[in-house]
Write an enzyme that holds these catalytic residues in place. Structure first.
Site, PDB file in Angstrom:
ATOM      1  N   GLU A  30      33.531 131.304  63.454  1.00 44.88           N
ATOM      2  CA  GLU A  30      33.261 130.205  63.423  1.00 44.88           C
ATOM      3  C   GLU A  30      31.677 129.865  63.303  1.00 44.88           C
ATOM      4  OE1 GLU A  30      36.025 127.212  65.784  1.00 44.88           O
ATOM      5  OE2 GLU A  30      36.156 129.142  66.796  1.00 44.88           O
ATOM      6  N   SER A 160      39.460 126.467  65.095  1.00 44.37           N
ATOM      7  CA  SER A 160      39.152 125.739  63.910  1.00 44.37           C
ATOM      8  C   SER A 160      40.181 126.199  62.793  1.00 44.37           C
ATOM      9  CB  SER A 160      37.683 126.202  63.233  1.00 44.37           C
ATOM     10  OG  SER A 160      36.700 125.654  64.125  1.00 44.37           O
ATOM     11  N   TYR A 226      36.962 120.337  57.905  1.00 35.89           N
ATOM     12  CA  TYR A 226      35.276 120.392  57.756  1.00 35.89           C
ATOM     13  C   TYR A 226      34.785 120.144  56.393  1.00 35.89           C
ATOM     14  CZ  TYR A 226      35.627 122.863  62.110  1.00 35.89           C
ATOM     15  OH  TYR A 226      35.885 123.301  63.512  1.00 35.89           O
ATOM     16  N   ARG A 264      37.913 119.220  74.630  1.00 35.73           N
ATOM     17  CA  ARG A 264      39.119 118.848  73.902  1.00 35.73           C
ATOM     18  C   ARG A 264      40.224 119.311  73.989  1.00 35.73           C
ATOM     19  NH1 ARG A 264      37.615 119.688  68.589  1.00 35.73           N
ATOM     20  NH2 ARG A 264      39.987 120.429  68.123  1.00 35.73           N
ATOM     21  N   ASP A 266      44.098 119.489  72.390  1.00 37.26           N
ATOM     22  CA  ASP A 266      44.815 119.049  71.172  1.00 37.26           C
ATOM     23  C   ASP A 266      46.269 118.753  71.584  1.00 37.26           C
ATOM     24  OD1 ASP A 266      42.577 119.256  69.661  1.00 37.26           O
ATOM     25  OD2 ASP A 266      43.083 121.171  68.931  1.00 37.26           O
ATOM     26  N   GLU A 280      46.561 123.265  72.688  1.00 35.10           N
ATOM     27  CA  GLU A 280      45.352 124.055  73.241  1.00 35.10           C
ATOM     28  C   GLU A 280      44.073 123.232  73.794  1.00 35.10           C
ATOM     29  OE1 GLU A 280      42.549 125.758  69.794  1.00 35.10           O
ATOM     30  OE2 GLU A 280      44.646 125.393  68.991  1.00 35.10           O
ATOM     31  N   ASN A 282      39.784 123.095  73.749  1.00 36.21           N
ATOM     32  CA  ASN A 282      38.792 123.631  73.056  1.00 36.21           C
ATOM     33  C   ASN A 282      37.530 123.384  73.834  1.00 36.21           C
ATOM     34  OD1 ASN A 282      36.332 123.891  71.269  1.00 36.21           O
ATOM     35  ND2 ASN A 282      37.605 123.513  69.592  1.00 36.21           N
ATOM     36  N   GLY A 286      33.386 121.159  68.205  1.00 35.38           N
ATOM     37  CA  GLY A 286      32.421 120.957  67.093  1.00 35.38           C
ATOM     38  C   GLY A 286      31.733 119.464  67.357  1.00 35.38           C
TER      39      GLY A 286
END
Length: 326
Positions: A30, A160, A226, A264, A266, A280, A282, A286
């Site tokens: 990443e 990602s 992205y 974050r 998800d 998951e 994070n 980002g």
């Protein structure tokens, strides 16, 4: 959710932060996303008068910290193995006594491993899709039969959407495993939840409004995250009752994984039952133009520059004159 949920920033004087390293880039899969995030964070902090400087990767940071060039670190590395989300760089900073943003060693290492995160959640009764751990080169068909198609196959320790495949029929299994196996670590097969993809940003001890992600195509993959400009982000993603439920679940999941600071979570929402399932965590999300935590923060009146400031504040002790704590 109103602005009242978030108290004003703790500091107004940028000198309280001292000299700040914005850690970005690195050597994970990443890297490019991290460089983009890092440039944005650097610009935001400098706009508020912070003495911030970019540092690319862990070896460069180690050298700078040993030379005592920085007072604290804003970590925006993504991923593992030279990314900054697997606990390795957190251990370095702890060992050198340098405060930093985001989760500590345990939360970072655990959240990077999707299988072990799920094991912790399940032990606490938190909802997450059924899964199987795949040994390399074997047991794929059996695992798919046990879980029942459709399933998701992904590396256990990548972010990602790297290496992720959706398997709707048996012939797709081989290619999915081959793709995921290009990345180090274990493989995870997970029951696919058909429904809405949601994500909840965490800032301090509070959940931000959820975001419901509606890609133009069928899946929210790396391209949709992205590159594509036609992915829709609906914030808040649920009605008031749904927001209360998903916010509480995300916070519980975040804390259960030993995470802190910001991040974050998800989540999938089953289309038929409305049930929520954790996917998951994070720990260094980002901070690009497409990123989700800034979108959610904006919804409660926290702009990008202020968000960066608030995250950096987490690397300063309550009494900055008394020394900082990581």
């Amino acid at each position: 959710m109103s602005m009242a949920a978030f108290p004003p920033p703790r500091f107004t004087d940028p000198t309280v932060f001292g000299r700040v390293a914005v850690l970005m880039g690195g050597t994970s899969s990443e890297r490019e996303v991290s460089l983009d995030s890092g440039r944005n964070v650097l610009e935001a902090l400098r706009a508020h008068g912070v003495d911030a400087h970019g540092v690319d990767g862990i070896p460069a940071l180690a050298e700078a910290l040993l030379a005592k060039k920085f007072d604290r670190v804003f970590n925006i590395l993504h991923g593992q193995r030279g990314g900054g989300e697997d606990g390795v760089v957190q251990g370095l900073m702890e060992a050198l006594g340098v405060p930093y943003t985001g989760s500590g060693v345990l939360g970072s290492a655990l959240a990077m491993d999707k299988i072990r995160t799920k094991q912790v959640w399940l032990s606490l009764g938190l909802p997450t899709p059924r899964y199987a751990r795949l040994a390399r080169g074997g047991g794929v068909q059996a695992a798919a039969r046990e879980l029942g198609l459709p399933v998701i196959v992904k590396p256990s320790s990548e972010g990602s959407s790297v290496g992720v495949s959706r398997v709707l029929a048996d012939p797709d299994l081989v290619a999915a495993v081959e793709l995921a196996a290009r990345y180090p670590g274990e493989l995870l097969m997970e029951q696919m939840v058909i429904g809405d993809e949601l994500t909840v940003g965490i800032l301090g001890d509070k959940a931000l409004p959820s975001i419901r992600i509606v890609p133009k195509g069928q899946w929210y993959d790396y391209h949709a995250k992205y590159v594509a400009e036609d992915t829709q982000y609906l914030c808040p993603g649920l009605d008031e009752a749904g927001e209360a439920e998903i916010g509480a679940l995300a916070l519980a999941a975040f804390r259960a994984a030993g995470c802190s600071g910001w991040g974050r979570v998800d989540v999938m929402r089953d289309r038929d039952s409305g049930a929520l399932y954790l996917l998951e965590v994070n720990t260094a999300p980002g901070m690009t133009s497409h990123s989700l935590v800034p979108k959610a923060a904006q919804q409660v009146g926290i702009g990008f520059e202020e968000l960066c400031w608030r995250i950096l504040e987490q690397a300063v002790a309550d009494d900055p004159a008394g020394g900082a704590a990581g």
